[in-house]
Design an enzyme around this catalytic site. Structure first.
Site, PDB file in Angstrom:
ATOM      1  N   HIS A   7       0.865  -1.592   0.210  1.00  0.00           N
ATOM      2  CA  HIS A   7      -0.461   0.152   0.014  1.00  0.00           C
ATOM      3  C   HIS A   7       0.665   1.007  -0.145  1.00  0.00           C
ATOM      4  CE1 HIS A   7       0.329  -1.291   4.461  1.00  0.00           C
ATOM      5  NE2 HIS A   7       0.632   0.926   4.992  1.00  0.00           N
ATOM      6  N   HIS A  79       4.405   7.377   4.403  1.00  0.00           N
ATOM      7  CA  HIS A  79       4.970   6.216   3.470  1.00  0.00           C
ATOM      8  C   HIS A  79       4.834   5.047   2.228  1.00  0.00           C
ATOM      9  CE1 HIS A  79       2.273   4.283   6.240  1.00  0.00           C
ATOM     10  NE2 HIS A  79       2.293   2.771   6.527  1.00  0.00           N
ATOM     11  N   GLU A 130       7.841   1.264   4.985  1.00  0.00           N
ATOM     12  CA  GLU A 130       7.115   0.150   6.006  1.00  0.00           C
ATOM     13  C   GLU A 130       6.878  -1.399   5.335  1.00  0.00           C
ATOM     14  OE1 GLU A 130       2.935   0.539   6.222  1.00  0.00           O
ATOM     15  OE2 GLU A 130       2.918  -1.019   8.108  1.00  0.00           O
TER      16      GLU A 130
HETATM   17 CO    CO Z   1       1.124   1.670   6.293  1.00  0.00          CO
END
Ligand code: CO
Length: 136
Positions: A7, A79, A130
């Site tokens: 994502h 992020h 991440e």
């Molecule tokens: Co995230």
């Protein structure tokens, strides 16, 4: 080592307004809000055919996303998240190459119930990254 883009996270000053934009204006499928106090955010996932957008609204005192919104009042890309099959192996391999893992280096459980870690943006071209462990 890294796999799919899981994502892209966008910090928003108002989750309600962010959901309305993606669901009502853009016609996307949007999840129910999910509070993640350990991460200082409430999240909504926008499900796209090939990936997800994670809308982040600050939650609670000392939320890291609150500081981001102070600097970026309209919101912004916060992020990006890459999938890995072995998060501890990835952490150790990246640390051995000099990359900094944020926090105490121990994975936390993220919004999908999977272990996640964050890499220092200064080691990743100015982008907070991440890593999420997903079943291979
Ligand atoms: Co995230």
């Amino acid at each position: 080592m890294i796999g799919r883009l899981n994502h892209v996270a966008v910090a928003v000053p108002s989750l309600e307004a962010g959901v309305a934009r993606y669901r009502d204006t853009l016609g996307a499928e949007v999840s129910e809000p999910q509070a993640l106090p350990e991460h200082g955010v409430t999240v909504v996932f926008v499900n796209l055919p090939n990936t997800k957008i994670e809308l982040l609204e600050p939650l609670g005192e000392g939320s890291p996303v609150a500081k981001f919104i102070e600097r970026n009042p309209d919101g912004g890309i916060h992020h990006i998240c890459y999938e890995v099959s072995d998060i501890l192996g990835a952490r150790d391999a990246l640390a051995a190459k000099g990359l900094r893992v944020l926090g105490d280096g121990q994975p936390k459980i993220g919004a999908h119930g999977n272990p996640v870690l964050f890499l220092h943006p200064k080691d990743m071209n100015g982008t907070l990254v991440e890593l999420e462990q997903v079943a291979a």
